[in-house]
Design an enzyme around this catalytic site. Structure first.
Site, short mmCIF file in Angstrom:
data_model
loop_
_atom_site.label_atom_id
_atom_site.label_comp_id
_atom_site.label_asym_id
_atom_site.label_seq_id
_atom_site.Cartn_x
_atom_site.Cartn_y
_atom_site.Cartn_z
N ASP A 53 20.77 5.34 -16.47
CA ASP A 53 21.61 5.20 -15.49
C ASP A 53 21.13 4.53 -14.21
O ASP A 53 19.84 4.20 -14.11
CB ASP A 53 22.24 6.71 -15.25
CG ASP A 53 21.11 7.69 -14.55
OD1 ASP A 53 19.99 7.23 -14.21
OD2 ASP A 53 21.22 8.90 -14.67
N ASN A 111 28.08 3.45 -4.08
CA ASN A 111 29.49 3.97 -3.96
C ASN A 111 29.78 4.01 -2.41
O ASN A 111 30.68 3.59 -1.78
CB ASN A 111 30.01 4.58 -4.86
CG ASN A 111 30.02 3.97 -6.30
OD1 ASN A 111 30.41 2.97 -6.61
ND2 ASN A 111 30.17 4.95 -7.38
N ASP A 157 27.96 5.97 -14.40
CA ASP A 157 26.98 4.72 -14.61
C ASP A 157 25.95 5.06 -15.65
O ASP A 157 24.86 4.48 -15.94
CB ASP A 157 26.09 4.87 -13.17
CG ASP A 157 25.40 5.97 -12.97
OD1 ASP A 157 25.97 7.11 -13.11
OD2 ASP A 157 24.27 6.12 -12.57
#
Length: 346
Positions: free
Chosen positions: A216, A224, A259
């Site tokens: 990830d 974000n 992710d």
């Protein structure tokens, strides 16, 4: 695409059911109406016609034993029903509409079960059979009228049903694609990964074993929060490109969610898997990731590596080992690869 391809049904089990239904309806209808039908045929012709009907019935039974490997049978079986119908009508001297209507059945099969080219072949054969029956047994004017009406019914029904079947087939294909491919990254979905893993673990791999990499994006939530979710999506799309560029055709790269991404490496030893994982981590570190606005975003990934049979005995334990290795990589400072062997020691 050749004739054999045109005549293969989209779904063999559905095609077998369709053949059985059409043959069953035809046989029952013929038997129930035989006492009221044409009495001009002699015993020999009637017995021959009965034999052809039994042959068609046998075909409907055999279709349930046919699979994808019986390509010639699937191609010729439906085609041969048309001359069989013609022979029955000629032997029984029957050119009534009740006899002609059965030429609709092969066209129905083709339109509902075959691709457009195959549907066209079956409709054309059905119309040709209808023309032969009426042209050889009816006065010219009557033959033209009846052939026109019945052929129009066959052609119209076949076209409308074929169009609807093709639209349905495209919809099913699209739904299958959506279920198999992540719409954002273009990577495979979890379903594809599970199927590929089950196949590899059941013996489709090699003596080298099978490796699973789980990874990830480090601090993805920060990306974000700082740049917005569209920026996070852009990072995932670019990351998918890096992973695919470093994958073999036999590898399966799958987005599990958010992710988190998995890479299945069939026929791959633990040493090779670790080396490839290190290459991917370095490639991501050196990659320039940019948002849609052109802002450069530094990205690194953490990765856990597990291997079967080294660390696991089945798919579930392989996932568990890889997940534990990923957690260990994060705990060790992120931006690195950790093997399940090291994670077990920690």
């Amino acid at each position: 695409m050749d004739f054999l391809d045109w005549m293969q049904p989209r779904a063999h089990r559905a095609a077998a059911r369709s053949v059985s239904t059409l043959c069953g309806v035809g046989a029952v209808t013929s038997l129930l109406t035989a006492p009221l039908g044409n009495l001009d045929a002699g015993p020999r012709e009637a017995l021959t016609a009965l034999g052809l009907m039994l042959l068609i019935g046998l075909l409907s039974v055999l279709t349930h034993r046919f699979d994808e490997s019986h390509r010639v049978a699937w191609a010729l079986g439906p085609v041969l029903t048309v001359p069989a119908l013609v022979s029955i009508d000629l032997l029984t001297h029957d050119a009534t509409v009740s006899a002609q209507i059965f030429f609709l059945f092969p066209a129905l099969y083709g339109a509902s079960q075959l691709r457009p080219q195959g549907a066209a072949v079956m409709a054309a054969l059905s119309i040709a059979g209808e023309v032969v029956v009426v042209a050889t047994q009816l006065p010219a004017r009557q033959a033209v009228v009846e052939a026109w009406y019945v052929s129009a019914a066959i052609g119209t029904t076949a076209v409308l049903l074929a169009v609807a079947s093709e639209r349905h087939a495209r919809l099913v294909t699209r739904l299958e694609q959506l279920a198999a491919i992540d719409p954002l990254t273009g990577l495979s979905t979890r379903r594809v990964l599970d199927e590929a893993a089950s196949s590899a673990l059941s013996g489709a791999g090699s003596d080298a074993g099978t490796a699973l990499l789980l990874l990830d994006v480090d601090h993805f939530k920060t990306i974000n929060d700082r740049h917005g979710h569209p920026a996070g999506d852009a990072v995932l799309v670019q990351l998918a490109g890096v992973l695919l560029a470093h994958s073999r055709p036999s590898d399966v790269v799958c987005r599990l969610g958010g992710d988190e991404i998995a890479v299945l490496l069939p026929a791959c030893s633990e040493e090779t898997a670790l080396a490839r994982a290190e290459e991917v981590v370095a490639a991501v570190r050196d990659q320039y990731f940019r948002t849609e606005d052109g802002v450069q975003v530094p990205v690194s990934i953490s990765m856990g590596c597990a291997h079967l049979p080294t660390h696991a005995t089945d798919l579930r334990t392989l996932y568990t080992a890889a997940d534990a290795a990923l957690y260990a990589a994060k705990q060790a400072g992120r931006g690195r690869v950790t093997s399940a062997s090291v994670a077990a020691l920690g």
